[in-house]
Design a protein around this motif. Structure first.
Motif, short mmCIF file in Angstrom:
data_model
loop_
_atom_site.label_atom_id
_atom_site.label_comp_id
_atom_site.label_asym_id
_atom_site.label_seq_id
_atom_site.Cartn_x
_atom_site.Cartn_y
_atom_site.Cartn_z
N ILE A 82 0.46 -10.92 -1.33
CA ILE A 82 1.57 -10.09 -0.86
C ILE A 82 1.33 -8.63 -1.24
CG2 ILE A 82 4.03 -9.54 -1.18
CD1 ILE A 82 4.47 -12.61 -1.52
N VAL A 83 1.02 -8.37 -2.51
CA VAL A 83 0.90 -6.98 -2.94
C VAL A 83 -0.40 -6.31 -2.51
CG1 VAL A 83 2.48 -7.21 -4.88
CG2 VAL A 83 0.06 -7.49 -5.27
N LYS A 84 -1.47 -7.07 -2.39
CA LYS A 84 -2.76 -6.46 -2.05
C LYS A 84 -3.03 -6.41 -0.55
CE LYS A 84 -3.92 -6.02 -6.36
NZ LYS A 84 -3.46 -4.86 -7.03
N VAL A 85 -2.58 -7.42 0.18
CA VAL A 85 -2.86 -7.48 1.62
C VAL A 85 -1.61 -7.17 2.44
CG1 VAL A 85 -3.81 -8.87 3.49
CG2 VAL A 85 -4.66 -9.21 1.18
N GLY A 95 0.28 -2.81 -4.52
CA GLY A 95 1.04 -2.89 -5.76
C GLY A 95 0.32 -3.76 -6.77
N THR A 96 1.02 -4.10 -7.80
CA THR A 96 0.48 -4.98 -8.82
C THR A 96 1.46 -6.12 -9.07
OG1 THR A 96 1.45 -3.62 -10.57
CG2 THR A 96 -0.86 -3.19 -10.01
N ILE A 110 5.19 -4.94 -8.32
CA ILE A 110 5.47 -3.57 -8.71
C ILE A 110 4.78 -2.60 -7.75
CG2 ILE A 110 5.22 -1.85 -10.54
CD1 ILE A 110 5.40 -4.24 -12.52
N LEU A 111 5.59 -1.70 -7.21
CA LEU A 111 5.08 -0.66 -6.31
C LEU A 111 5.33 0.69 -6.96
CD1 LEU A 111 6.63 -1.81 -2.91
CD2 LEU A 111 4.22 -1.84 -3.51
N ASP A 163 11.17 4.23 -13.05
CA ASP A 163 9.86 4.85 -12.83
C ASP A 163 9.04 4.17 -11.74
OD1 ASP A 163 9.72 2.65 -14.49
OD2 ASP A 163 8.02 3.39 -15.63
N VAL A 164 9.39 2.94 -11.36
CA VAL A 164 8.68 2.19 -10.33
C VAL A 164 9.68 1.37 -9.52
CG1 VAL A 164 6.50 1.95 -11.62
CG2 VAL A 164 8.27 0.20 -11.84
N PHE A 165 9.19 0.81 -8.42
CA PHE A 165 9.95 -0.19 -7.67
C PHE A 165 9.47 -1.54 -8.16
CE2 PHE A 165 9.83 3.46 -4.85
CZ PHE A 165 11.14 3.54 -4.44
#
Length: 185
Positions: A82-85, A95-96, A110-111, A163-165
């Motif tokens: 989800i976060v990488k692709v 994201g991570t 986390i974005l 500081d992040v989403f």
């Protein structure tokens, strides 16, 4: 480089894109109209989630057709995909994944960057609004179509001073696939 990062870059380079500013402003107009129509911020949050869910159940087909990835072996790999692709393919960002629970059924996506919030400032009257709640619905709808019932919610939002989403993703149930007919009949 993480294993799924390259497919995200390759897919992002090959898909048609919409002008980012046009996309951001159009999304903002939708949120503004929802605020006008429903007046209650909690109801707008629900509507954004529902809209996202309806998008997610359709978007997964496009994702699977274009991403050229194999079936994820577990929930951990699904979250990484989800976060990488997925985020790279549809939002142009990655994201991570962090904060896993001990059973590997709950994590945070986390974005650092989110193109949906360019040009956005929440007024005092909208402090309870999760402006990007549509993303939670998209993720929930897409995962439901691949047999994962999930709970998805924002826990941190830059528009609220964080500081992040951070999106909290929890696997509620791995639904067994059912086929409409048997081969031997």
């Amino acid at each position: 480089m993480p294993p799924n990062s390259r497919p995200g870059d390759a897919v992002f380079a090959s898909v048609d894109r919409v002008n980012a500013e046009l996309f951001t402003l159009t999304y903002g107009a939708i949120v503004r109209q929802l605020l006008t129509d429903f007046e209650e911020v909690d109801e707008v949050n629900k509507q954004l989630d529902t809209m996202g869910y309806n998008i997610g159940i359709r978007l997964i087909d496009d994702f699977l057709a274009k991403a050229n990835i194999t079936r994820c072996s577990d929930f951990r790999e699904t979250a990484e995909t989800i976060v990488k692709v997925g985020f790279k393919m549809f939002l142009g960002v990655t994201g991570t994944v962090a904060n896993w629970n001990t059973d590997n059924t709950e994590c945070s996506l986390i974005l650092d960057d989110n193109p949906l919030v360019d040009f956005v400032e929440l007024p005092e009257t909208c402090q309870g609004l999760y402006y990007c709640n549509i993303l939670c619905g998209v993720i929930r709808g897409a995962l439901e179509m691949v047999s994962m019932r999930t709970e998805v919610k924002f826990v941190k939002d830059v528009l609220r001073g964080d500081d992040v989403f951070e999106i909290r993703l929890k696997l509620l149930e791995q639904v067994p696939e059912e086929y409409p007919y048997k081969d031997d009949e």
